[in-house]
Design a protein around this motif. Structure first.
Motif, PDB file in Angstrom:
ATOM      1  N   ALA A 104      45.434  32.512  38.396  1.00 12.44           N
ATOM      2  CA  ALA A 104      44.301  31.835  38.415  1.00 12.44           C
ATOM      3  C   ALA A 104      44.355  31.082  37.071  1.00 12.44           C
ATOM      4  O   ALA A 104      43.296  30.546  37.212  1.00 12.44           O
ATOM      5  CB  ALA A 104      43.110  32.083  39.073  1.00 12.44           C
ATOM      6  N   ALA A 134      43.574  36.193  48.887  1.00  7.83           N
ATOM      7  CA  ALA A 134      43.182  35.137  47.385  1.00  7.83           C
ATOM      8  C   ALA A 134      42.934  33.958  48.429  1.00  7.83           C
ATOM      9  O   ALA A 134      43.329  33.527  49.263  1.00  7.83           O
ATOM     10  CB  ALA A 134      44.554  35.017  46.988  1.00  7.83           C
ATOM     11  N   ILE A 147      50.984  38.124  35.549  1.00  4.07           N
ATOM     12  CA  ILE A 147      50.358  36.573  35.630  1.00  4.07           C
ATOM     13  C   ILE A 147      49.130  36.479  36.364  1.00  4.07           C
ATOM     14  O   ILE A 147      49.455  37.644  37.373  1.00  4.07           O
ATOM     15  CB  ILE A 147      51.543  35.973  36.585  1.00  4.07           C
ATOM     16  CG1 ILE A 147      52.881  35.374  35.313  1.00  4.07           C
ATOM     17  CG2 ILE A 147      51.186  34.348  36.272  1.00  4.07           C
ATOM     18  CD1 ILE A 147      53.875  35.395  36.201  1.00  4.07           C
TER      19      ILE A 147
HETATM   20  C1  LIG Z   1      48.436  42.975  48.974  1.00  6.62           C
HETATM   21  S1  LIG Z   1      48.333  42.909  47.375  1.00  6.62           S
HETATM   22  C2  LIG Z   1      50.408  43.241  47.636  1.00  6.62           C
HETATM   23  C3  LIG Z   1      50.790  44.119  46.660  1.00  6.62           C
HETATM   24  C4  LIG Z   1      52.250  43.962  46.573  1.00  6.62           C
HETATM   25  N1  LIG Z   1      53.405  42.623  46.677  1.00  6.62           N
HETATM   26  C5  LIG Z   1      53.287  44.724  47.748  1.00  6.62           C
HETATM   27  O1  LIG Z   1      53.570  43.809  48.989  1.00  6.62           O
HETATM   28  O2  LIG Z   1      52.866  45.568  48.985  1.00  6.62           O
HETATM   29  C6  LIG Z   1      47.526  41.898  46.567  1.00  6.62           C
HETATM   30  C7  LIG Z   1      48.462  41.622  45.221  1.00  6.62           C
HETATM   31  O3  LIG Z   1      48.311  40.469  44.978  1.00  6.62           O
HETATM   32  C8  LIG Z   1      47.553  40.196  43.776  1.00  6.62           C
HETATM   33  N2  LIG Z   1      46.599  39.566  43.072  1.00  6.62           N
HETATM   34  C9  LIG Z   1      45.710  38.746  43.524  1.00  6.62           C
HETATM   35  N3  LIG Z   1      44.753  37.268  43.010  1.00  6.62           N
HETATM   36  C10 LIG Z   1      45.935  37.387  42.050  1.00  6.62           C
HETATM   37  C11 LIG Z   1      45.986  36.575  41.629  1.00  6.62           C
HETATM   38  N4  LIG Z   1      45.156  35.312  40.789  1.00  6.62           N
HETATM   39  N5  LIG Z   1      46.885  36.376  40.338  1.00  6.62           N
HETATM   40  C12 LIG Z   1      48.202  37.446  40.677  1.00  6.62           C
HETATM   41  N6  LIG Z   1      48.313  38.235  40.949  1.00  6.62           N
HETATM   42  C13 LIG Z   1      47.253  38.454  42.059  1.00  6.62           C
HETATM   43  C14 LIG Z   1      46.838  41.544  43.107  1.00  6.62           C
HETATM   44  O4  LIG Z   1      46.182  41.856  41.718  1.00  6.62           O
HETATM   45  C15 LIG Z   1      47.696  42.286  44.378  1.00  6.62           C
HETATM   46  O5  LIG Z   1      48.532  43.366  43.205  1.00  6.62           O
END
Ligand SMILES: C[S@@+](CC[C@H](N)C(=O)[O-])C[C@H]1O[C@@H](n2cnc3c(N)ncnc32)[C@H](O)[C@@H]1O
Length: 135
Positions: free
Chosen positions: A19, A44, A16
């Motif tokens: 954006a 983000a 997913i």
């Molecule tokens: C800091 S990591 C956190 C990963 C995991 N949830 C954790 O807590 O370990 C941020 C996550 O947000 C996801 N992410 C950032 N922008 C996103 C978007 N537009 N759509 C989906 N996921 C997004 C990134 O792919 C990344 O896996």
């Protein structure tokens, strides 16, 4: 993956992009009890709040809830000096639109999609769990 790990009760992951609405789950075929976002909002832009709220409002069952975990500002204030430092670091090292979001801004986006903040739980290491549900 289900076959590989013999876990028939866990669906394969779906990609997913918050954006890109075209990648979002179809509410007609998918209904969930919980939508859980962990450590997402500070990496983000704030527009992500609108997307998460829209998806949650779309796919949650009537009694389902959206749980959001991570560091947040509250009413425009940092809740710890370490969060302020982390916020500055994220913006300087990545993008100005990254960084800690304010609970009130996330709440505003949620309210626009008919879901409300039911619980704001302060957790260790200056993190929060924000729980949203249908009124
Ligand atoms: C800091 S990591 C956190 C990963 C995991 N949830 C954790 O807590 O370990 C941020 C996550 O947000 C996801 N992410 C950032 N922008 C996103 C978007 N537009 N759509 C989906 N996921 C997004 C990134 O792919 C990344 O896996």
């Amino acid at each position: 993956m289900q076959a590989e790990y013999a876990n028939a009760n866990v669906w394969d992951p779906v990609h997913i992009d918050l954006a890109k609405p075209e990648t979002w789950p179809d509410a007609k075929t998918n209904r969930y009890d919980v939508v859980f976002a962990i450590n997402l909002f500070h990496v983000a832009p704030i527009a992500i709040a609108e997307s998460v709220a829209q998806i949650a409002a779309r796919v949650l069952n009537q009694t389902g809830f959206l749980a959001i975990y991570g560091p947040f500002k509250v009413d425009g204030n940092y809740t710890a000096p370490s969060n302020e430092a982390f916020d500055r670091e994220l913006r300087a090292a990545n993008a100005p639109e990254w960084g800690l979001k304010d609970v009130r801004d996330v709440e505003k986006a949620a309210n626009e999609h008919g879901i409300v903040l039911a619980q704001q739980l302060a957790l260790p290491a200056n993190n929060f769990m924000l729980v949203f549900g249908r009124p």
